[in-house]
Design an enzyme around this catalytic site. Structure first.
Site, mmCIF file in Angstrom:
data_model
loop_
_atom_site.group_PDB
_atom_site.id
_atom_site.type_symbol
_atom_site.label_atom_id
_atom_site.label_comp_id
_atom_site.label_asym_id
_atom_site.label_seq_id
_atom_site.Cartn_x
_atom_site.Cartn_y
_atom_site.Cartn_z
ATOM 1 N N ARG A 18 0.806 -1.222 0.000
ATOM 2 C CA ARG A 18 0.000 0.000 0.000
ATOM 3 C C ARG A 18 0.841 1.276 0.000
ATOM 4 N NH1 ARG A 18 -3.380 -2.421 4.965
ATOM 5 N NH2 ARG A 18 -1.423 -3.595 5.114
ATOM 6 N N GLN A 76 12.201 -14.514 6.287
ATOM 7 C CA GLN A 76 10.912 -15.047 5.819
ATOM 8 C C GLN A 76 10.942 -14.869 4.297
ATOM 9 O OE1 GLN A 76 7.397 -12.695 6.477
ATOM 10 N NE2 GLN A 76 6.047 -14.482 6.557
ATOM 11 N N GLY A 81 2.232 -14.052 5.591
ATOM 12 C CA GLY A 81 1.392 -13.542 6.675
ATOM 13 C C GLY A 81 2.166 -13.357 7.970
ATOM 14 N N ASP A 105 6.108 -1.761 11.452
ATOM 15 C CA ASP A 105 5.421 -0.597 10.880
ATOM 16 C C ASP A 105 4.590 0.157 11.922
ATOM 17 O OD1 ASP A 105 3.306 -2.398 11.140
ATOM 18 O OD2 ASP A 105 2.472 -2.030 9.145
ATOM 19 N N ASN A 168 -6.847 -4.071 17.026
ATOM 20 C CA ASN A 168 -5.582 -4.703 17.402
ATOM 21 C C ASN A 168 -4.416 -3.824 16.964
ATOM 22 O OD1 ASN A 168 -3.521 -6.604 17.845
ATOM 23 N ND2 ASN A 168 -3.814 -7.519 15.806
ATOM 24 N N ALA A 422 42.140 45.212 -4.470
ATOM 25 C CA ALA A 422 40.917 44.686 -5.093
ATOM 26 C C ALA A 422 41.201 44.241 -6.519
ATOM 27 C CB ALA A 422 39.834 45.759 -5.081
HETATM 28 C C1 UD1 Z 1 -1.791 -6.169 11.151
HETATM 29 C C2 UD1 Z 1 -2.708 -7.094 11.940
HETATM 30 C C3 UD1 Z 1 -3.967 -6.313 12.317
HETATM 31 C C4 UD1 Z 1 -3.574 -5.076 13.114
HETATM 32 C C5 UD1 Z 1 -2.551 -4.235 12.364
HETATM 33 C C6 UD1 Z 1 -1.997 -3.157 13.268
HETATM 34 C C7 UD1 Z 1 -2.442 -9.414 11.213
HETATM 35 C C8 UD1 Z 1 -2.974 -10.501 10.361
HETATM 36 N N1 UD1 Z 1 -3.080 -8.237 11.146
HETATM 37 O O1 UD1 Z 1 -2.442 -5.795 9.962
HETATM 38 O O2 UD1 Z 1 -4.829 -7.114 13.117
HETATM 39 O O3 UD1 Z 1 -4.740 -4.322 13.394
HETATM 40 O O4 UD1 Z 1 -1.432 -5.036 11.940
HETATM 41 O O5 UD1 Z 1 -1.131 -2.284 12.599
HETATM 42 O O6 UD1 Z 1 -1.500 -9.628 11.958
HETATM 43 N N2 UD1 Z 1 4.849 -8.785 7.965
HETATM 44 C C9 UD1 Z 1 5.808 -9.766 7.828
HETATM 45 N N3 UD1 Z 1 5.535 -10.858 7.059
HETATM 46 C C10 UD1 Z 1 4.364 -11.020 6.429
HETATM 47 C C11 UD1 Z 1 3.375 -10.012 6.581
HETATM 48 C C12 UD1 Z 1 3.660 -8.910 7.371
HETATM 49 O O7 UD1 Z 1 6.917 -9.660 8.403
HETATM 50 O O8 UD1 Z 1 4.194 -12.047 5.742
HETATM 51 C C13 UD1 Z 1 5.167 -7.602 8.798
HETATM 52 C C14 UD1 Z 1 5.125 -6.306 8.014
HETATM 53 O O9 UD1 Z 1 6.431 -5.971 7.539
HETATM 54 C C15 UD1 Z 1 4.648 -5.300 9.041
HETATM 55 C C16 UD1 Z 1 3.842 -6.128 10.030
HETATM 56 O O10 UD1 Z 1 4.202 -7.480 9.804
HETATM 57 O O11 UD1 Z 1 5.723 -4.670 9.705
HETATM 58 C C17 UD1 Z 1 2.338 -5.951 9.834
HETATM 59 O O12 UD1 Z 1 2.002 -6.326 8.510
HETATM 60 P P1 UD1 Z 1 0.888 -5.537 7.689
HETATM 61 O O13 UD1 Z 1 0.776 -6.212 6.373
HETATM 62 O O14 UD1 Z 1 1.121 -4.099 7.724
HETATM 63 O O15 UD1 Z 1 -0.410 -5.915 8.546
HETATM 64 P P2 UD1 Z 1 -1.724 -5.046 8.735
HETATM 65 O O16 UD1 Z 1 -2.595 -5.210 7.557
HETATM 66 O O17 UD1 Z 1 -1.360 -3.662 9.126
HETATM 67 MG MG MG Z 2 0.412 -2.623 9.047
#
Ligand code: UD1
Ligand code: MG
Length: 458
Positions: A18, A76, A81, A105, A168, A422
């Site tokens: 995003r 990873q 996820g 983040d 959350n 100068a």
């Molecule tokens: C996530 C939470 C959501 C919460 C929100 C808060 C989950 C499924 N959802 O959503 O409930 O309200 O954060 O900000 O946990 N990341 C990885 N590997 C992955 C996916 C993500 O390391 O495969 C890391 C990303 O780099 C990031 C963090 O996890 O730093 C959160 O991932 P993001 O995709 O931003 O999750 P949200 O949609 O914000």
């Molecule tokens: Mg996030």
């Protein structure tokens, strides 16, 4: 003291789709530091036994941005996820004790908030939540009779669940052994076909473990950054907080909404900063220093009583007491201005050491030079320090007067007390206390001379 029972996992493998950029999301900066660095600093402040950062997208770039040798990096390779991300960290965790999970983040998370949920996570799963009037994008905390029963992601939520405003933050703490057990039961049967970390809540409940969510009122400290809008917004929150801290220390900010700190600013008493200034790296401002509007100051020490006038740029330089710089001065790396020096408009200094009481007031370039005490350098003076291949040094000794529009062709030494007429181009060392001139031999006037006319037809 190190907490031998504490492991911290920071999730930082996501691409940040995003954000719509190639740069990994967690390297986007808040206050001049990658957001992941803020989170790592928070983790380290808790003195954990281990900090494991899960990396993936832009992996080498992310790792290269951090030199902290204590970080354990867990790859990873595919971003399947947040739950899958935590699984990659499992081999590094101690068997005993607790694990705290932070998101790369969510950069403004505070040590106090983490400590608070850790204190309650000896036996149970603790979640940091908050109330958000517009909860779009966040996982919703589902409660039954007040007790947390699940977290449902936005994309999987029913219309009714989407109206829940308790969300959350992604920050959780729990006993490590239980986390291991719960993660082994995750699946990806959901709208995004991802292994959601948030599913451990339902699993924990089924496992008879108490799950608790504690709300924080400090919404911005737990706001996740998923878009450029979020990034810009959190940057402003961060800057506002830094401005507050400066004012609490007694700094006068003419507008606290118009200052940007991208590093560490040390200030003594009675410092005043006008609007639009940017401070980067480590900057120290001595007592009574005044910074005019729209200055950019990076890695610099400015001593007491000095006035930096508007639109000046200063980098990797030291400026002494009671000096005046600007407006529109550019002080480049390696420059040292001693006390009571004056550097005026459209003056560029690079690697110049200027001693006490000397003045370079207008339109000059002084590079690779030492300037003695009480020297006056006239408007338009240039040190010709570069022959296209190599750089050479200019030495200007004490009490020299350089007339306007002179060129000092380095290597050259201007002897103590000497005066340069100068318009001179000086290519040889000049004797002490003498006047040196180097101009066309005569000045002539041609009477009746006509200016050329434009011969082009319209
Ligand atoms: C996530 C939470 C959501 C919460 C929100 C808060 C989950 C499924 N959802 O959503 O409930 O309200 O954060 O900000 O946990 N990341 C990885 N590997 C992955 C996916 C993500 O390391 O495969 C890391 C990303 O780099 C990031 C963090 O996890 O730093 C959160 O991932 P993001 O995709 O931003 O999750 P949200 O949609 O914000
Ligand atoms: Mg996030």
């Amino acid at each position: 003291m190190q907490n031998n029972r504490l492991n911290i996992i920071i999730l930082a493998a996501g691409k940040g789709t995003r954000m719509h950029t190639h740069q990994p999301k967690v390297l986007h900066q808040i206050g001049g530091k990658p957001m992941l660095e803020h989170v790592i600093n928070c983790a380290n402040a808790l003195n954990p036994h281990k900090v494991v950062v899960v990396y993936g997208y832009g992996g080498e770039q992310v790792k290269a941005a951090f030199s902290d040798k204590k970080i354990i990096w867990a790859e990873q390779a595919e971003q399947l996820g947040t739950g899958h991300a935590v699984q990659q960290a499992l081999p590094h965790l101690d068997e005993e004790g607790q694990t705290l999970i932070l998101l790369g983040d969510v950069p403004l998370i505070s040590q106090a908030a983490c400590q608070n949920i850790l204190n309650q996570a000896d036996q149970q799963l603790m979640i940091q939540s908050f109330d958000k009037s517009n909860p779009a994008g966040y996982g919703r905390i589902v409660r039954q009779a007040g007790t947390v029963s699940a977290i449902v992601e936005e994309k999987d939520a029913t219309a009714e669940q989407r109206t829940i405003t308790e969300v959350n933050t992604g920050i959780m703490a729990m006993p490590t052994a239980k986390l291991r057990h719960w993660l082994s039961q995750l699946n990806n049967h959901n709208a995004q076909q991802e292994y959601y970390l948030t599913d451990i809540v339902g699993i924990a409940v089924a496992d008879q473990t108490v799950v608790n969510a504690e709300k924080t009122n400090d919404e911005w400290s737990v706001t996740g950054i998923n878009s450029k809008q979020d990034l810009a917004f959190i940057e402003r929150v961060y800057q506002q907080r830094e401005a507050e801290k400066l004012m609490q220390k007694g700094v006068t900010l003419l507008d606290p909404a118009r200052i940007d700190l991208r590093g560490v600013l040390h200030t003594e008493k009675d410092v005043q900063i006008d609007v639009g200034c940017i401070f980067e790296g480590k900057v120290t401002l001595g007592e009574g220093v005044r910074i005019g509007a729209y200055c950019v100051i990076k890695n610099a020490q400015i001593a007491a009583g000095t006035n930096i006038a508007p639109f000046s740029h200063i980098e990797a330089a030291t400026i002494g007491q009671n000096s005046k710089v600007g407006p529109y001065a550019r002080i480049r790396p390696g420059t040292v201005l001693n006390d009571e020096t004056h550097v005026g408009n459209f003056v560029e200094l690079k690697n110049a050491q200027v001693d006490t009481g000397s003045k370079i007031n207008h339109l000059s370039y002084i590079g690779d030079a030492t300037v003695g005490k009480n020297v006056n350098i006239g408007a338009g003076t240039i040190t010709c320090n570069y022959d296209g291949a190599n750089k050479f040094k200019t030495v200007i000794e004490d009490n020299v007067f350089v007339g306007s529009d002179s060129q000092l062709v380095a290597p050259v030494k201007i002897g103590k007390g000497s005066t340069i007429a100068a318009g001179s181009t000086i290519t040889k060392d000049t004797p002490e206390d003498a006047l040196t001139l180097c101009r066309a031999r005569e000045q002539k006037s041609i009477s009746g001379w006509k200016r050329p006319v434009n011969t082009k037809k319209d």
